[in-house]
Design a protein around this motif. Structure first.
Motif, PDB file in Angstrom:
ATOM      1  N   PRO A 131     -35.180 -10.544 -16.795  1.00 60.35           N
ATOM      2  CA  PRO A 131     -36.263 -10.845 -16.096  1.00 60.35           C
ATOM      3  C   PRO A 131     -36.248  -9.822 -14.554  1.00 60.35           C
ATOM      4  N   SER A 132     -37.437  -9.606 -14.136  1.00 65.41           N
ATOM      5  CA  SER A 132     -37.347  -8.642 -13.104  1.00 65.41           C
ATOM      6  C   SER A 132     -38.575  -9.286 -12.012  1.00 65.41           C
ATOM      7  N   CYS A 133     -38.242  -8.767 -10.906  1.00 68.00           N
ATOM      8  CA  CYS A 133     -39.100  -9.196  -9.574  1.00 68.00           C
ATOM      9  C   CYS A 133     -40.454  -8.680  -9.574  1.00 68.00           C
ATOM     10  N   VAL A 134     -41.444  -9.562  -9.232  1.00 61.81           N
ATOM     11  CA  VAL A 134     -42.776  -9.119  -9.432  1.00 61.81           C
ATOM     12  C   VAL A 134     -43.352  -8.280  -8.068  1.00 61.81           C
ATOM     13  N   THR A 135     -42.180  -8.322  -7.390  1.00 59.91           N
ATOM     14  CA  THR A 135     -42.710  -7.660  -5.807  1.00 59.91           C
ATOM     15  C   THR A 135     -41.986  -6.202  -5.951  1.00 59.91           C
ATOM     16  N   CYS A 136     -40.808  -6.111  -6.249  1.00 64.77           N
ATOM     17  CA  CYS A 136     -39.929  -4.706  -6.082  1.00 64.77           C
ATOM     18  C   CYS A 136     -39.385  -4.340  -7.609  1.00 64.77           C
ATOM     19  N   GLY A 137     -39.320  -5.206  -8.479  1.00 64.54           N
ATOM     20  CA  GLY A 137     -38.913  -4.799  -9.979  1.00 64.54           C
ATOM     21  C   GLY A 137     -37.778  -5.087  -9.966  1.00 64.54           C
ATOM     22  N   GLY A 138     -36.711  -5.342  -8.904  1.00 64.16           N
ATOM     23  CA  GLY A 138     -35.334  -5.574  -9.063  1.00 64.16           C
ATOM     24  C   GLY A 138     -35.007  -6.899  -9.881  1.00 64.16           C
ATOM     25  N   PRO A 139     -33.600  -7.022 -10.253  1.00 67.76           N
ATOM     26  CA  PRO A 139     -33.303  -8.028 -11.207  1.00 67.76           C
ATOM     27  C   PRO A 139     -33.051  -9.391 -10.573  1.00 67.76           C
ATOM     28  N   LEU A 140     -33.228 -10.651 -11.369  1.00 70.91           N
ATOM     29  CA  LEU A 140     -33.434 -11.818 -10.762  1.00 70.91           C
ATOM     30  C   LEU A 140     -32.058 -12.604 -11.085  1.00 70.91           C
ATOM     31  N   GLY A 141     -31.654 -13.401 -10.141  1.00 73.25           N
ATOM     32  CA  GLY A 141     -30.447 -14.242 -10.363  1.00 73.25           C
ATOM     33  C   GLY A 141     -30.693 -15.239 -11.373  1.00 73.25           C
ATOM     34  N   HIS A 142     -29.725 -16.306 -11.139  1.00 74.88           N
ATOM     35  CA  HIS A 142     -29.935 -17.431 -12.258  1.00 74.88           C
ATOM     36  C   HIS A 142     -31.099 -18.334 -11.739  1.00 74.88           C
ATOM     37  N   GLU A 143     -31.596 -19.204 -12.507  1.00 74.07           N
ATOM     38  CA  GLU A 143     -32.572 -20.002 -12.482  1.00 74.07           C
ATOM     39  C   GLU A 143     -32.076 -21.292 -11.725  1.00 74.07           C
ATOM     40  N   ARG A 144     -32.944 -21.470 -10.504  1.00 72.83           N
ATOM     41  CA  ARG A 144     -32.620 -22.650  -9.709  1.00 72.83           C
ATOM     42  C   ARG A 144     -33.651 -23.709  -9.945  1.00 72.83           C
ATOM     43  N   GLU A 145     -33.225 -24.605  -9.619  1.00 70.18           N
ATOM     44  CA  GLU A 145     -33.985 -25.985  -9.597  1.00 70.18           C
ATOM     45  C   GLU A 145     -35.186 -25.924  -8.347  1.00 70.18           C
ATOM     46  N   GLY A 146     -36.257 -26.214  -8.417  1.00 68.86           N
ATOM     47  CA  GLY A 146     -37.193 -26.113  -7.086  1.00 68.86           C
ATOM     48  C   GLY A 146     -37.883 -27.169  -7.068  1.00 68.86           C
TER      49      GLY A 146
END
Length: 117
Positions: free
Chosen positions: A76-91
């Motif tokens: 998965p990549s960031c919608v803002t900058c296209g960078g990689p995303l970290g692990h999924e966190r509970e929100g």
């Protein structure tokens, strides 16, 4: 430092902190094996630095795998900058639920904006 170096630092920092903690705890435990009372404590705590280093290795391995998948277009990549995303966190449910933090820009990306992989 360039962008890719900062992404690597953000990804591997938790594992590196655990490795540093393992070194510090090993140095502290080295002085405990001198007296008969401290020998029992040393026997009980001698596996702590090894466990910390093992968990640090796993964290760095997981982050490296996540970066490797992102470089090949599978992560998965960031919608803002296209960078990689970290692990999924509970929100929080009232803020949209689960999210991932971008390694490049540091922004939180809601689970609705990236594909679960």
């Amino acid at each position: 430092m360039d962008r890719s170096a900062w992404m690597l630092v953000r990804a591997c920092l938790p594992g590196a902190v655990l490795f540093a903690g393992a070194l510090v705890s090993a140095a502290l435990l080295a002085g405990l094996n001198r007296g008969p009372l401290a020998a029992g404590l040393f026997d009980m705590l001698r596996w702590v630095p090894i466990a910390m280093a093992g968990v640090g290795f796993l964290l760095i391995g997981a982050a490296s795998y996540r970066l490797w998948r992102w470089e090949r277009g599978m992560g998965p990549s960031c919608v803002t900058c296209g960078g990689p995303l970290g692990h999924e966190r509970e929100g929080r449910a009232n803020r949209g639920g689960a999210f991932r933090r971008c390694y490049a820009c540091g922004k939180a990306v809601n689970h609705r904006y990236y594909a679960h992989q």
